[in-house]
Scaffold this motif. Structure first.
Motif, short mmCIF file in Angstrom:
data_model
loop_
_atom_site.label_atom_id
_atom_site.label_comp_id
_atom_site.label_asym_id
_atom_site.label_seq_id
_atom_site.Cartn_x
_atom_site.Cartn_y
_atom_site.Cartn_z
N PRO A 164 0.82 -1.21 0.00
CA PRO A 164 0.00 0.00 0.00
C PRO A 164 0.86 1.26 0.00
N VAL A 165 0.39 2.27 -0.71
CA VAL A 165 1.10 3.54 -0.86
C VAL A 165 0.29 4.62 -0.15
N ILE A 166 1.02 5.56 0.45
CA ILE A 166 0.34 6.61 1.22
C ILE A 166 -0.61 7.39 0.31
N PRO A 198 -3.54 4.56 3.50
CA PRO A 198 -2.53 4.85 4.53
C PRO A 198 -2.15 6.32 4.56
N SER A 199 -1.66 6.74 5.70
CA SER A 199 -1.20 8.11 5.90
C SER A 199 0.33 8.13 5.93
N LEU A 200 0.89 9.32 5.79
CA LEU A 200 2.35 9.48 5.81
C LEU A 200 2.94 8.97 7.12
N SER A 201 2.17 9.10 8.20
CA SER A 201 2.68 8.67 9.51
C SER A 201 2.77 7.15 9.63
N GLN A 202 2.20 6.41 8.66
CA GLN A 202 2.20 4.95 8.73
C GLN A 202 3.26 4.31 7.83
N SER A 231 4.36 2.04 2.05
CA SER A 231 5.48 2.71 1.37
C SER A 231 5.03 4.08 0.86
N LYS A 232 6.05 4.86 0.44
CA LYS A 232 5.75 6.18 -0.13
C LYS A 232 5.42 6.06 -1.62
#
Length: 632
Positions: free
Chosen positions: A494-496, A578-582, A631-632
């Motif tokens: 999954p990507v943010i 997902p969020s950047l914090s994850q 991941s980003k």
């Protein structure tokens, strides 16, 4: 010109400086004279004429009406009760000839004679016989006969009409029964229905069936007690559709019977009994109570009520049996896991700690004492049995304490007491395929005492407790992406800030007992959403947006679902953004997943919780490296 204008004009003249007000001529006053006499004059006596009272004119008519009414009543009474050409119910004679006592189940024959002693004809006369409850037709025992009607036609003055009727009466011995005989008729010139009635009483001298109950009159608290109930026919004809009903006293626990009860451990269907035939029912149970308490068992045989299977429409015979609870010679108090109950409920594989407190209740010495614990049931893990100062015999599945293991048991003094301990585990029933697993713990105490003649006497007491094992109701959650009944999409890993849609599969299994009202509940985190797609389409699954709960109503889950039977399963989709914090984490997709249900065998509520479900996909292969981390 109206008055208002005149007033305004006059006001202007009064207040105007230039107005010329002229004197107007006024009218003078004239006296009004009347001639009034100054003293009373003698007018003479005038005759006063009074109006005649109308009531005095109506009084003769009122008296005549009252006399006519009284005369009508007297004439009517004479006409109906004493007239020469009238019909009176007192002059309709009903005679009933028959026995004053009869055995229950035997045919009752009655001869009914009706004599018309009136001078007029009884028209369209009917004979009506009302029987007591439980009466059967003499032509068909299966047919209840509560009311009989026969047309007599017209009965002329002085005519005698005879009818013979028959029925079969049932009831308890020495009970009074009443039969009501009624003759309905009409008279010429009237549409009214008149009747004459007579009651006939007789005694049920014997019951069509007899009941004999055999059992001990004394029992030790916690000990088994057996009843043998023999139902015999006293009737010369077949007695059909018999039922035995037993009412147990407080403290009695039903164990088994032969034959098995038809309803609620207290109703047995006996069926039909031929003349002199008998049937026996054996009942076994345990009694608990205080010393010297007397408990009464009630037994009744009769015909079942067609509207309530728990009741008897007619009771043919009833019996009671009193049992006195005695204190055991050596009392034993069994606790399992520090609980003292008649029925224990434990989980599969749980270790059970047993403790027996014993005491000599006699006023004399008991020698050669021994205590045995017999564990029966295939769910007992024999390899787990531990005994303190005793011996376990795996051949007989018995734990034994005696004088060879406990020196105190050589001789027990009055009021001497002690405690012995043991423990065991139940097997994991998930792999056994058992249905309604149960363990029976029988504690037997034996010893010897000297009776009044100094002869050694064997004494014994038994205590029984039952253990029921809770069914293993399980929930198995798993996550899918490439497989499953639903198509998924989105990046893996999954990507943010991009949504990936996964499929969650819930599988429910059950081992030993039937479980009802099964429900699965899971909670979604704030970063996951309910898509609304699920399979099968007829699944009772829903999402509550207020609580973020996914609720699956599974319903009934039979024993063996997931092993001998197919498991209960549902698949549904959730979206994960997902969020950047994850970044670099493995987030949870479903929190707190719980399966609940009601175990019908143990009569307990089951609740099992499983670990949260994260984005790890353990049932699929060929996934890219790092698929389970954001991941980003």
């Amino acid at each position: 010109m109206d008055d208002k204008d005149k007033i305004n004009r006059l006001r202007k003249k009064l207040y105007s400086r230039n107005s010329n007000i002229q004197n107007q001529r006024r009218h003078g006053l004239r006296p009004n004279r009347s001639s009034v006499e100054k003293e009373w004059s003698n007018q003479g006596n005038k005759k006063v004429v009074r109006k005649k009272n109308k009531l005095s004119l109506l009084r003769p008519f009122l008296v005549i009406s009252i006399l006519f009414f009284i005369g009508s009543i007297l004439f009517g009474s004479f006409y109906f009760f004493g007239g020469k050409n009238v019909v009176s119910s007192n002059k309709v004679e009903i005679k009933i000839q028959g026995p004053t006592a009869i055995g229950g189940g035997n045919k009752l024959g009655l001869q009914i004679s009706i004599v018309n002693k009136n001078s007029s004809t009884l028209e369209l006369a009917d004979l009506i016989v009302k029987y007591p409850k439980g009466t059967r037709s003499s032509d068909n025992l299966g047919k209840e006969l509560l009311r009989f009607r026969d047309s007599l036609g017209n009965i002329l003055p002085g005519e005698r009409v005879k009818r013979n009727i028959s029925a079969i009466l049932f009831g308890e011995e020495n009970t009074q029964k009443e039969i009501v005989v009624t003759v309905e008729y009409r008279v010429a010139g009237s549409n009214a229905i008149f009747f004459a009635e007579k009651k006939y009483q007789l005694t049920i001298s014997s019951s069509p069936v007899s009941i004999s109950v055999r059992s001990f009159s004394e029992v030790i608290s916690g000990q088994k007690i057996d009843f043998s109930i023999v139902v015999s026919s006293n009737s010369s004809t077949d007695v059909e559709n018999l039922v035995l009903k037993v009412v147990y006293p407080f403290g009695f626990s039903f164990t088994e019977s032969n034959p098995k009860p038809e309803f609620s451990d207290s109703i047995w269907e006996i069926g039909d009994l031929r003349p002199e035939e008998e049937k026996t029912i054996h009942i076994t149970g345990t009694m608990t109570g205080q010393d010297n308490e007397e408990r009464t068992f009630r037994f009744a045989v009769g015909v079942r009520d067609e509207f309530d299977v728990k009741k008897l429409a007619t009771t043919f015979v009833a019996s009671t049996r009193g049992v006195t609870i005695e204190r055991p010679f050596i009392s034993t108090d069994l606790t399992l896991n520090d609980k003292r109950e008649d029925l224990y409920i434990f989980n599969s594989g749980e270790r059970i700690q047993g403790e027996i407190a014993w005491k000599n209740n006699l006023t004399e010495v008991v020698s050669d004492a021994q205590i045995e614990v017999h564990l029966s049931g295939v769910s007992v893990d024999e390899s787990s049995i531990l005994v303190e100062r005793g011996f376990y015999n795996s051949v007989t599945d018995t734990i034994r304490w005696g004088k060879d293991t406990l020196p105190d048991f050589i001789k027990l003094n009055p009021s001497q007491a002690g405690i012995i301990k043991f423990s065991f585990k139940t097997k994991n029933i998930s792999a056994l395929g058992l249905k309604n697993p149960e363990v029976v713990v029988d504690v037997t105490v034996r010893g010897k005492r000297e009776n009044e003649n100094n002869v050694p006497e064997e004494i014994e007491s038994v205590l029984t407790r039952n253990i029921r094992i809770i069914s293993d109701l399980s929930l198995i959650p798993r996550l899918l992406y490439n497989t499953g009944p639903l198509s998924n999409r989105g990046p893996i890993p999954p990507v943010i800030e991009k949504e990936t849609i996964y499929t969650v599969v819930w599988t429910v299994t059950n081992t030993a007992n039937h479980v009802s009202g099964v429900k699965v509940v899971g909670i979604l985190p704030s970063y996951a959403r309910w898509i609304g797609n699920f399979s099968p389409n007829n699944s009772d699954i829903s999402f509550n947006p207020n609580s973020n709960q996914i609720i699956w109503n599974v319903g009934e889950v039979s024993q063996g679902v997931g092993s001998s039977l197919s498991p209960k399963e549902v698949a549904f989709q959730i979206g994960f953004t997902p969020s950047l914090s994850q970044v670099g984490e493995t987030p949870v997709l479903v929190h707190t997943q719980t399966v609940t249900g009601f175990d019908q065998f143990t009569e307990t509520q089951i609740s099992n919780e499983v670990l949260p479900l994260n984005i790890q996909i353990k049932s699929e292969t060929g996934l890219p490296s790092g698929y389970d981390r954001v991941s980003k």
